[in-house]
Structures are given as structure tokens and as C-alpha cells.
Design an enzyme around this catalytic site. Sequence first.
Site, short mmCIF file in Angstrom:
data_model
loop_
_atom_site.label_atom_id
_atom_site.label_comp_id
_atom_site.label_asym_id
_atom_site.label_seq_id
_atom_site.Cartn_x
_atom_site.Cartn_y
_atom_site.Cartn_z
N ARG A 1 1.70 -10.90 10.52
CA ARG A 1 3.02 -10.30 10.79
C ARG A 1 4.13 -11.27 10.39
O ARG A 1 5.29 -10.88 10.24
CB ARG A 1 3.19 -9.98 12.28
CG ARG A 1 2.27 -8.95 12.90
CD ARG A 1 2.11 -7.70 12.08
NE ARG A 1 0.97 -7.82 11.18
CZ ARG A 1 0.76 -7.02 10.14
NH1 ARG A 1 1.64 -6.10 9.83
NH2 ARG A 1 -0.30 -7.18 9.38
N ASP B 1 -3.93 7.38 4.34
CA ASP B 1 -3.38 6.06 4.65
C ASP B 1 -4.07 5.50 5.89
O ASP B 1 -4.55 6.26 6.74
CB ASP B 1 -1.87 6.20 4.90
CG ASP B 1 -1.19 4.87 5.16
OD1 ASP B 1 -1.63 3.85 4.59
OD2 ASP B 1 -0.21 4.85 5.93
N GLU B 2 -4.12 4.17 6.02
CA GLU B 2 -4.73 3.49 7.18
C GLU B 2 -6.15 4.02 7.43
O GLU B 2 -6.55 4.31 8.55
CB GLU B 2 -3.87 3.69 8.43
CG GLU B 2 -2.44 3.17 8.31
CD GLU B 2 -2.35 1.65 8.33
OE1 GLU B 2 -3.40 0.97 8.32
OE2 GLU B 2 -1.21 1.14 8.35
N GLN C 1 -7.98 -5.09 9.15
CA GLN C 1 -6.97 -4.67 10.12
C GLN C 1 -7.46 -3.50 10.97
O GLN C 1 -6.65 -2.77 11.54
CB GLN C 1 -5.67 -4.30 9.40
CG GLN C 1 -5.01 -5.48 8.71
CD GLN C 1 -3.63 -5.15 8.18
OE1 GLN C 1 -2.67 -5.01 8.94
NE2 GLN C 1 -3.53 -5.00 6.87
N LYS D 1 0.82 -1.22 0.00
CA LYS D 1 0.00 0.00 0.00
C LYS D 1 0.85 1.27 0.00
O LYS D 1 0.50 2.25 -0.66
CB LYS D 1 -0.96 0.01 1.19
CG LYS D 1 -0.30 0.18 2.55
CD LYS D 1 -1.34 0.21 3.66
CE LYS D 1 -0.68 0.35 5.04
NZ LYS D 1 0.02 1.63 5.20
N THR D 2 1.97 1.26 0.72
CA THR D 2 2.82 2.46 0.75
C THR D 2 3.40 2.73 -0.63
O THR D 2 3.50 3.89 -1.06
CB THR D 2 3.95 2.30 1.78
OG1 THR D 2 3.39 2.02 3.06
CG2 THR D 2 4.78 3.57 1.87
#
Length: 681
Positions: A613, A228-229, A259, A43-44
Site C-alpha cells: 500500500r 476483476d480481482e 493478494q 490492472k484496471t
Amino acid sequence: MLIICKHDKIPGMNLQHMNEPQQLAVKAVDHPCLVLAGAGSGKTRVITQKIAWLIRQEGYQASHIRAVTFTNKAAREMKQRATQLLTKAESKGLRISTFHTLGLNILQQEYSTLGYRKGFSILDSKDAEACITELQHKDSPEAELIKKTQYQISNWKNEFITPEQALQQAEDALQQHHAKVYLAYQQQLQACNSVDFDDLIMLPVLLFRAHEKILNKWQDRIHYLLIDEYQDTNTSQYELIKLLCQMRQKMTVVGDDDQSIYAWRGAKPENINRLQQDFPRLQVVKLEQNYRSTGRILKVANQVISNNVHLFDKKLWSASGPGEFIRILPCKNDQDEAKNVVIDIIGKHYQTNEPYNNFAILYRGNHQSRLYEKALRENSVPYQITGGTAFFERSEIKDLTAYLRIISNPDDDRALLRIINTPRREIGATTIKTLGEYAGWRHSPLSTVLHEAGLEQKLSRKGWYSLQRFSDWLDEKRRQAEQVDAMELTRSIVKELHYEDWLLDTSNSQKQATARMGNVEELISWIGNLQKQHDEPTLDKLVSQLTLMSILENSDENQSESVQLTTFHAAKGLEFPFVYLVGFEEDTIPHLQCQDEQGIEEERRLAYVGITRAEKVLTISYAKTRQKYGEIIQCEASRFIAEMPAEELEGAEHSNSNLSVEEKKNKGMDHLAGLKSMLSG
């Protein structure tokens, strides 16, 4: 009109390194765009490439683009990666920051319209708690009630509920109490020319709703907004997004509803649904290819999260192969669990030559770390706990930022009370109490009444003269602040206070005093760096930025070769080759206090975050008995283990083979025994 796009072929110039959905997300400019970005899906990269695309291909000026996220660390990473894609001239004026920094930028320019004065202060949570404590009943209210009131006020602000609305909606005596304190608290903040962390979002929204011309001015400044997020946004943050974007409808939000794990602090995953209602031309792009984890880890994660209700279904996949089976590790008790996990880490470390910082132990609550710390210490394994004392929370840093706050904003009572006798200047508790009572009677900030004759009559001669010396010194520092920069001002404060001597007198050792003075020097360096980043580095702007950093920023500790210990929540955004999810039991995850339908869904998302993770190897452990409050209690494996595909698991009670239960148990114990034998040898 809702457009869902997944795998349309896009010819991409300079985007060949991206997969097709990523390219589509970058090029989606004509419609508001929602990018559903699964864990580890890049995503970044999409956000930073889109910034470059807007500037180079769509003709946007960098100064008209704004990207926002939730942490300083994420903002720094995004800005670094975006500027690497652009020339210096192309990136000039680009703003990438946290939500709260955006709010602060708005307030710093529009404060007078809201009735504030230049140099307003930002209260952190401890300052806010102290203010709320004073506003509660004078007979020393219980700490639990203070915390509840502070939590409720924060929730109201996140939900965009004003004090007047809170009073109207209060359903019982406790809610009435919270609402009355909320009203008094806001009045106190205004009187002290201060705002708190939540105000940095709520006040700009109030401002925009009440003043259309100001809203139009900011809409003209921000032609394209990237968020973002997005799943972590609360109601106030959503309102801010909607107001800034409603004219041009030019925005991209990137998030993952799977998430969303911060409902307890106001996050609203349903904001994804609201986008469809408020932006009917919304284009949805799904990023489902995961570049982090093996196929088995993703299969387990997908099956667990599929038990939640979804507006948009997505399924993560990986091209990196199936990888190892997910190991389930039942243990006799909590101490046995800690011992087995640590022995397993040591074994893998020596067998595979993996550095210790490739291993992470994740748990639901901070209190669970104690047994693992003990086991790691006993085996001489280096470890680091994520989320230690933040740099800006250290007492010496809070002292000096309080001095800068009171010099910038004379009405900042919280800052004044912190430094009035630090270092000691013969202003005792009785003098401070009398000053506070007199200021309260006069309904004025403390600094306003320091020279009043009425106060002199209530103080001893010694107390009065000590206050005057202190007040005169502050006035001199304010005059100095108009002539020198903040870095030089801070150095002069440290020197004139003999602050290094004070640290030596109040520290447990010379070594500790030296370390604390090193923190002071680091703060001065921070201030110097901030000055270089601002076109007009006035003291009030720098102080506001420092205070905001103190709320958002943890110290960047050296990530040495150490096993990482952290909570599921704090691990979000991180990744490790070897992950151990420990204490995976009923009433722990899902937590005992999260047993309703919404609570279970959030706990399942938390488990999903933990699972994803892991890059290569995932181990999930639980204890059959655990000591709590001095008693031995029976424990059950978390229901989330039962939701995992059995064919992808191995362990004493969960295996992909046809072994009997006893054979599975012996196989697991033989593995641990072999590791113990190797280590003892």
C-alpha cells in the site's frame, strides 16, 4: 496447451502508453486469458483498454461484453474509465457491475423458472440473521450459535452445497443442526418470495445447470466476459464463470494470487489452478512492473511473499528508484507505540508539508484503532476511520427501503416487521406476536393473513382495527406504485408518515434529526438516479437494486485532509505515500487463530498487501509489551519481519549499517526525541 507470455514485443496502435505485457494482455483475444497483475501494475487500465480494444479492433458490440468485479466503487471506476475511451455510440449497452448485480440481473429475468414471483426481496445479513433466529429452537438460542449457523449456511452456499447435500455430509450433531436450519431457512425464503446475498450467485448456477436453454440464452448475450480481482472468487462464482464461458471460451480474468486475503469469507485462490484444468488453451500474461512503490518497498514485499508456494512466480519491480529504507520501530509498550507513530506523522507533516490524508495507519483488527484515535485526538490531528456506518445501514434508510420492499413484495415478512410500528401506529408487541403465531400456524406470510377472520378472533378490537388501517394503507400505496414512479412514491410515503416529525421525536437533538432527514433526501435522490439508469424502472427492479447496494456499498464520505485509519483487509486497493503497519507482532499478524500452513500463507499475503500500500515511505512498528484483558503480556516481533531483507531495513533492531545494537537504539530514540522537541517548541 498452456501459453505463458511476458515480454514479447507487440506493435500497438494507440497502446504506446502501455508497457509490453500490458499490451499483450489487451490483445490476447483468441485464447482464454489469465492476467497475473501484481500490486500497482495497472490492472484496471488493462481491463478498460481491453474493453475498448474488443469494441474498436475486434468488432464486438458493447452489449455483448460483460465485466464484473466485487465492489460498486470498482465497477463505477471501471465503467467511467472505459466509457472515456469510447464514443457514446460505441459504449451503448456496455455492462460493468459486481458479481452479485450480474446474478440479480439473471434472477430478475428467470425468477419464475426457480419458483419465485415477480418483486422478490433480497435479505441483508441482519434480516437473514433474524430469520435464522426464528427457525432455531424456540427457547431463545445463544447468539453465538445463531452466528455459527448463519456463517455455516453462507459457506455452504459459497461452496455450492445445497441443503440436501449438507444434511448428507454432516459429520456431527452441530453440523446436523446447521443443515436442518439451512433446509428450513431456504424453505422460508421461498415462502416469503425472498433470496439472500449468497443466493444471487448460487441460484443462477443451479438454474443454468438444470436448464440448458436458459444457459444458452445467456451465453448468447455475453460473448466476452472480463473478471476483476479473480483471486477473490469463491466456488459458486467460479461455477458461474465457467458456465457462461464454456461455449465460446472468450474471457479474461485479472487477479493476483499474492493478494488473496478473503479465505475466511469463501475466496478460493486455487481457482487460478482450476482455470488451467477447465480451459486448457489458457494464455497467461504477467504484469510485474509496479507504478506505485519504490524499489526497496517492492524488494521487501517480494522477499516476504516468496515464502509462499506459487503456481506462477512473479517479481514486482519499479523504475522509480530505490527510495527510503523501510523503518522498523520497536516500542516499549502499546501506548508508547501509538504515541511514537503519531509524533512521527506530525513531524513529517510539518517537515515536508505533506497533507495528513497522505498518511495511513494500518492494523490487523478494528479493535487496535482505539489507542491511535486517542493519540491523534490528544495531538489535535484530524483522522478518519475507513469502514464507518454504511449509508444504507442507517436506521432511517433501512426504514424507507423496508416500506418500498413490502409495497413491491407483500410476502416480505422481514420488511413488514420492521415498519409495522415505525412510526408508531398503535400496533403493540402483543398484536405483533399474535399475528406472527397465527401466520406460522397458517404457514403463510404475514400480509396474507392480515384480513382473515381467524386472526380477528385472536386480537383485541383495537389491535384488529389498527392492523386493518395499516393493511389498507399498504394496499393504497401498491395501487399508487402502478401510477407514479418510485421517487414520487417515496416522497409520498415520507409525507404521509410524517416521518420528519418522527425523526425529530426519536433523535437526540435537532441537529441529529436534520442530518437524518438529509439522509432521507439523499436516498430519494439515489432512487431518482437509479430510475434514469434503467430502461424499465419498475419498483421491483429498483428495490432489488437498492437492497443490493445496501449490502455492497459504504457511504462515500468526504475524504478530507485526515490521517486514514483502516485494517489491512479494508486497505486492499488503496495506496498512500506514507504507510504505518502497526502492531506487527506474533499472534496479531500472523493471527493467533491462523497458525496452520494455509493460515500462515494467507496472513503472509495480508502482510504483503499492507506493505504494497506504501508509495514512498513504509514504517513497521511493534510493541514489546501490550495490555490485554487487564494484564501486561510480552510480545515478539512478527516472523514476517525476519523474512525481510535486512539490508533494506533500518531501525533500533534492524539496520542496513554496521552500528551496534545500542547505537541503533540510540539513533532511533534520538530521531523521536528530536521530533518531540520540535513539536513542544
